[in-house]
Design an enzyme around this catalytic site. Structure first.
Site, PDB file in Angstrom:
ATOM      1  N   ASP A 194       9.987   7.180  -8.569  1.00 13.60           N
ATOM      2  CA  ASP A 194       9.059   6.792  -9.631  1.00 13.60           C
ATOM      3  C   ASP A 194       9.677   5.695 -10.491  1.00 13.60           C
ATOM      4  OD1 ASP A 194       7.132   8.595  -8.759  1.00 13.60           O
ATOM      5  OD2 ASP A 194       8.034  10.234  -9.900  1.00 13.60           O
ATOM      6  N   LYS A 197       9.813   9.560  -1.573  1.00 18.47           N
ATOM      7  CA  LYS A 197       8.369   9.363  -1.737  1.00 18.47           C
ATOM      8  C   LYS A 197       8.121   8.056  -2.466  1.00 18.47           C
ATOM      9  CE  LYS A 197       5.811  11.547  -4.926  1.00 18.47           C
ATOM     10  NZ  LYS A 197       4.951  10.535  -5.613  1.00 18.47           N
ATOM     11  N   ASP A 219       2.847   7.940  -0.468  1.00 18.83           N
ATOM     12  CA  ASP A 219       1.913   8.785  -1.215  1.00 18.83           C
ATOM     13  C   ASP A 219       0.877   7.918  -1.947  1.00 18.83           C
ATOM     14  OD1 ASP A 219       0.777  10.927  -2.631  1.00 18.83           O
ATOM     15  OD2 ASP A 219       2.285  10.797  -4.227  1.00 18.83           O
ATOM     16  N   LYS A 221      -2.629   8.519  -1.376  1.00 18.50           N
ATOM     17  CA  LYS A 221      -3.800   9.383  -1.591  1.00 18.50           C
ATOM     18  C   LYS A 221      -5.129   8.674  -1.327  1.00 18.50           C
ATOM     19  CE  LYS A 221      -1.490  12.118  -5.228  1.00 18.50           C
ATOM     20  NZ  LYS A 221      -0.293  11.276  -5.457  1.00 18.50           N
ATOM     21  N   LEU A 222      -5.337   8.199  -0.114  1.00 17.45           N
ATOM     22  CA  LEU A 222      -6.579   7.498   0.202  1.00 17.45           C
ATOM     23  C   LEU A 222      -7.788   8.414   0.026  1.00 17.45           C
ATOM     24  CD1 LEU A 222      -4.396   5.630   1.464  1.00 17.45           C
ATOM     25  CD2 LEU A 222      -6.073   5.055   3.225  1.00 17.45           C
ATOM     26  N   ASP A 273     -12.022   7.561   0.197  1.00 17.90           N
ATOM     27  CA  ASP A 273     -13.140   6.624   0.248  1.00 17.90           C
ATOM     28  C   ASP A 273     -14.046   7.063   1.393  1.00 17.90           C
ATOM     29  OD1 ASP A 273     -14.737   4.185   0.002  1.00 17.90           O
ATOM     30  OD2 ASP A 273     -12.977   3.298  -0.969  1.00 17.90           O
ATOM     31  N   ILE A 274     -15.025   6.253   1.734  1.00 17.19           N
ATOM     32  CA  ILE A 274     -15.866   6.602   2.867  1.00 17.19           C
ATOM     33  C   ILE A 274     -15.016   6.580   4.140  1.00 17.19           C
ATOM     34  CG2 ILE A 274     -17.958   5.756   1.738  1.00 17.19           C
ATOM     35  CD1 ILE A 274     -17.805   3.285   3.567  1.00 17.19           C
ATOM     36  N   PRO A 275     -15.391   7.344   5.170  1.00 16.34           N
ATOM     37  CA  PRO A 275     -14.538   7.481   6.356  1.00 16.34           C
ATOM     38  C   PRO A 275     -14.110   6.164   6.981  1.00 16.34           C
ATOM     39  CG  PRO A 275     -16.236   9.155   6.413  1.00 16.34           C
ATOM     40  CD  PRO A 275     -16.554   8.279   5.231  1.00 16.34           C
ATOM     41  N   ASN A 276     -15.011   5.213   7.124  1.00 18.46           N
ATOM     42  CA  ASN A 276     -14.659   3.968   7.799  1.00 18.46           C
ATOM     43  C   ASN A 276     -13.611   3.175   7.028  1.00 18.46           C
ATOM     44  OD1 ASN A 276     -15.229   2.238  10.135  1.00 18.46           O
ATOM     45  ND2 ASN A 276     -15.932   0.771   8.595  1.00 18.46           N
ATOM     46  N   THR A 277     -13.733   3.189   5.705  1.00 18.66           N
ATOM     47  CA  THR A 277     -12.762   2.479   4.875  1.00 18.66           C
ATOM     48  C   THR A 277     -11.391   3.130   4.960  1.00 18.66           C
ATOM     49  OG1 THR A 277     -14.484   1.727   3.357  1.00 18.66           O
ATOM     50  CG2 THR A 277     -12.235   1.747   2.511  1.00 18.66           C
ATOM     51  N   THR A 320      -1.210  19.083  -8.945  1.00 21.90           N
ATOM     52  CA  THR A 320      -0.476  20.099  -9.698  1.00 21.90           C
ATOM     53  C   THR A 320      -0.657  19.945 -11.204  1.00 21.90           C
ATOM     54  OG1 THR A 320       1.514  18.732  -9.492  1.00 21.90           O
ATOM     55  CG2 THR A 320       1.265  20.551  -7.930  1.00 21.90           C
ATOM     56  N   ARG A 350      10.647  21.687 -10.654  1.00 22.97           N
ATOM     57  CA  ARG A 350      11.531  21.456 -11.790  1.00 22.97           C
ATOM     58  C   ARG A 350      12.697  22.438 -11.719  1.00 22.97           C
ATOM     59  NH1 ARG A 350       8.608  17.756 -12.030  1.00 22.97           N
ATOM     60  NH2 ARG A 350       7.451  16.884 -13.806  1.00 22.97           N
ATOM     61  N   ARG A 378      11.777  13.434 -11.504  1.00 24.90           N
ATOM     62  CA  ARG A 378      12.600  13.242 -12.688  1.00 24.90           C
ATOM     63  C   ARG A 378      13.846  14.111 -12.734  1.00 24.90           C
ATOM     64  NH1 ARG A 378       6.963  12.900 -15.996  1.00 24.90           N
ATOM     65  NH2 ARG A 378       6.354  14.037 -14.126  1.00 24.90           N
TER      66      ARG A 378
END
Length: 231
Positions: A9, A30, A57, A59-60, A62-66, A119, A181, A211
């Site tokens: 991060d 990640k 990571d 996290k797509l 959208d519509i399936p084709n995209t 989370t 954590r 972190r």
């Protein structure tokens, strides 16, 4: 194989390289939105060239084709794991997997996992803001079953749901669990958090730690301490 995925991060390539240079062994990392949006996807090649395994990571959703087209391009980066949102539905998740297969062109196909409930999402927020009734764990398990039906390799979930997902989807269905954590750490913006020791008890395959490691005075020692707890 490492069970600890370190969340990079950071906001610059320099920070990433300086951090990873502290390690004399390959680790699992990640790369999320913050770093990707700051540096572009070239940061994946930088980290890969340093010998590390990568969970991309993004996290797509959208519509399936995209999503299929996006995953087809991400597959060419040679990452180990990538993901999409289970809330996009079975057809979208199937398209994500199809895109990865097409983009890999016979090379190693990245594992594809689906994000269930973040989370940071509480029961109250899920019920009142997202309009999903019931308990968080019920929503998460349903999303996991949908991901399995779509042919995905596993899900992102909290530690508290990992055992129920294993029971519903089988022991080989991956659970990747953020919100980790150490007992002495602040929980920050997370709601459903847990320690590495508890994650091991629950049978989690991978834990994502940010972190607690990246802000540590001795990141390598903290990483090794957490890895030892997961063995």
């Amino acid at each position: 194989m490492s069970k600890t995925i370190v969340a990079l991060d950071f906001s610059s390539k320099e920070e990433v390289v300086n951090f990873l240079n502290k390690f004399d062994q390959p680790i699992y990392v990640k790369i999320g939105m913050e770093l990707t949006y700051a540096c572009g996807l070239d940061i994946v090649k930088t980290v890969k060239d340093m010998g590390h395994n990568i969970f991309l990571d993004l996290k797509l959703h959208d519509i399936p084709n995209t999503v299929k087209g996006g995953m087809k391009n991400l597959a060419k980066l040679g990452v180990n794991i990538t993901n999409c949102h289970a809330a996009g539905g079975v057809a979208m998740m199937k398209a994500a997997k199809e895109g990865l297969v097409a983009g890999a062109q016979g090379e190693d196909i990245p594992m594809c996992i689906a994000v269930t409930q973040l989370t940071s999402t509480s029961k109250e927020a899920m019920n009142d803001e997202l309009g999903i009734p019931g308990e968080v764990i019920d929503s998460v398990v349903k999303y996991a079953l949908n991901a399995k039906a779509a042919g995905l390799d596993g899900v992102v979930c909290s530690v508290h749901e990992a055992a129920a997902i294993k029971e519903a989807c089988g022991k080989d269905f991956l659970t990747v669990t953020p919100g980790i954590r150490l007992a002495t750490d602040s929980v920050d913006d997370q709601k459903r958090v847990a320690t590495p020791a508890y994650a091991k008890e629950q049978g989690c395959d991978y834990i994502v730690v940010g972190r607690s490691i990246t802000k540590s005075e001795d990141p390598v020692a903290t990483y090794n301490f957490i890895e030892d707890m997961m063995k």
